[in-house]
Motif scaffolding. Structure first.
Motif, PDB file in Angstrom:
ATOM      1  N   ARG A  44       2.970 -19.121   8.999  1.00  0.00           N
ATOM      2  CA  ARG A  44       2.564 -18.521   7.714  1.00  0.00           C
ATOM      3  C   ARG A  44       1.430 -17.515   7.917  1.00  0.00           C
ATOM      4  NH1 ARG A  44       3.814 -23.844   5.768  1.00  0.00           N
ATOM      5  NH2 ARG A  44       1.680 -24.541   6.126  1.00  0.00           N
ATOM      6  N   ASN A  45       0.481 -17.844   8.792  1.00  0.00           N
ATOM      7  CA  ASN A  45      -0.620 -16.908   9.070  1.00  0.00           C
ATOM      8  C   ASN A  45      -0.089 -15.621   9.693  1.00  0.00           C
ATOM      9  OD1 ASN A  45      -2.413 -18.825   8.137  1.00  0.00           O
ATOM     10  ND2 ASN A  45      -3.088 -19.473  10.164  1.00  0.00           N
ATOM     11  N   ALA A  46       0.844 -15.755  10.618  1.00  0.00           N
ATOM     12  CA  ALA A  46       1.431 -14.575  11.257  1.00  0.00           C
ATOM     13  C   ALA A  46       2.159 -13.712  10.230  1.00  0.00           C
ATOM     14  CB  ALA A  46       2.382 -15.005  12.375  1.00  0.00           C
ATOM     15  N   ILE A  47       2.834 -14.349   9.285  1.00  0.00           N
ATOM     16  CA  ILE A  47       3.531 -13.606   8.228  1.00  0.00           C
ATOM     17  C   ILE A  47       2.525 -12.819   7.392  1.00  0.00           C
ATOM     18  CG2 ILE A  47       4.799 -13.881   6.050  1.00  0.00           C
ATOM     19  CD1 ILE A  47       6.398 -16.132   7.503  1.00  0.00           C
ATOM     20  N   GLY A  48       1.414 -13.446   7.037  1.00  0.00           N
ATOM     21  CA  GLY A  48       0.394 -12.743   6.254  1.00  0.00           C
ATOM     22  C   GLY A  48      -0.150 -11.524   6.979  1.00  0.00           C
ATOM     23  N   LYS A  49      -0.407 -11.661   8.263  1.00  0.00           N
ATOM     24  CA  LYS A  49      -0.900 -10.525   9.053  1.00  0.00           C
ATOM     25  C   LYS A  49       0.150  -9.432   9.133  1.00  0.00           C
ATOM     26  CE  LYS A  49      -4.082 -13.208  11.875  1.00  0.00           C
ATOM     27  NZ  LYS A  49      -4.422 -13.679  13.225  1.00  0.00           N
ATOM     28  N   ALA A  50       1.397  -9.828   9.321  1.00  0.00           N
ATOM     29  CA  ALA A  50       2.467  -8.835   9.417  1.00  0.00           C
ATOM     30  C   ALA A  50       2.651  -8.098   8.092  1.00  0.00           C
ATOM     31  CB  ALA A  50       3.775  -9.505   9.831  1.00  0.00           C
ATOM     32  N   GLU A  51       2.531  -8.821   6.984  1.00  0.00           N
ATOM     33  CA  GLU A  51       2.653  -8.158   5.677  1.00  0.00           C
ATOM     34  C   GLU A  51       1.560  -7.108   5.504  1.00  0.00           C
ATOM     35  OE1 GLU A  51       4.751 -11.738   3.107  1.00  0.00           O
ATOM     36  OE2 GLU A  51       2.561 -11.626   3.161  1.00  0.00           O
ATOM     37  N   ASN A  52       0.343  -7.430   5.929  1.00  0.00           N
ATOM     38  CA  ASN A  52      -0.754  -6.448   5.843  1.00  0.00           C
ATOM     39  C   ASN A  52      -0.480  -5.252   6.738  1.00  0.00           C
ATOM     40  OD1 ASN A  52      -2.196  -8.005   4.020  1.00  0.00           O
ATOM     41  ND2 ASN A  52      -3.390  -9.029   5.610  1.00  0.00           N
ATOM     42  N   SER A  53      -0.017  -5.497   7.945  1.00  0.00           N
ATOM     43  CA  SER A  53       0.284  -4.403   8.870  1.00  0.00           C
ATOM     44  C   SER A  53       1.402  -3.521   8.334  1.00  0.00           C
ATOM     45  CB  SER A  53       0.688  -4.958  10.238  1.00  0.00           C
ATOM     46  OG  SER A  53      -0.407  -5.558  10.874  1.00  0.00           O
ATOM     47  N   LEU A  54       2.422  -4.164   7.769  1.00  0.00           N
ATOM     48  CA  LEU A  54       3.534  -3.385   7.219  1.00  0.00           C
ATOM     49  C   LEU A  54       3.101  -2.567   6.012  1.00  0.00           C
ATOM     50  CD1 LEU A  54       6.462  -5.892   7.627  1.00  0.00           C
ATOM     51  CD2 LEU A  54       6.314  -3.608   8.631  1.00  0.00           C
ATOM     52  N   GLU A  55       2.201  -3.112   5.221  1.00  0.00           N
ATOM     53  CA  GLU A  55       1.695  -2.357   4.072  1.00  0.00           C
ATOM     54  C   GLU A  55       0.988  -1.079   4.542  1.00  0.00           C
ATOM     55  OE1 GLU A  55      -1.519  -3.010   0.504  1.00  0.00           O
ATOM     56  OE2 GLU A  55      -0.354  -4.735   1.165  1.00  0.00           O
TER      57      GLU A  55
END
Length: 84
Positions: A44-55
């Motif tokens: 879940r933490n990795a998903i949150g970081k990836a969402e920020n990077s993708l944004e």
């Protein structure tokens, strides 16, 4: 998990987003093979970081690589949700 040598990679928003999505894929695979509260939280933490990077990446480009990373992230999120 082994960490890739980031000094060999260009660190623009698109490559950072792709790296983040790769990390999600690894974290979700790990959570699926070893479903513990810790591995689920790491995914879940990795998903949150990836969402920020993708944004950040989508703010700068709508390149096909960004679209592909978004789709890959969505697939991994669905796989993780199937465990929860």
């Amino acid at each position: 998990m082994t960490k890739q040598d980031s000094s060999l990679q260009s660190q623009n928003p698109i490559s950072s987003a792709q790296n983040s999505v790769d990390n999600v894929h690894q974290a979700v695979n790990h959570a699926m093979s070893h479903p513990t509260p810790q591995t689920l939280q790491e995914a879940r933490n990795a998903i949150g970081k990836a969402e920020n990077s993708l944004e950040q990446a989508t703010d700068q480009s709508d390149a096909p690589a960004v679209q592909q990373a978004i789709e890959s992230l969505a697939e991994d999120e669905a796989r993780l949700q199937s465990l929860e």
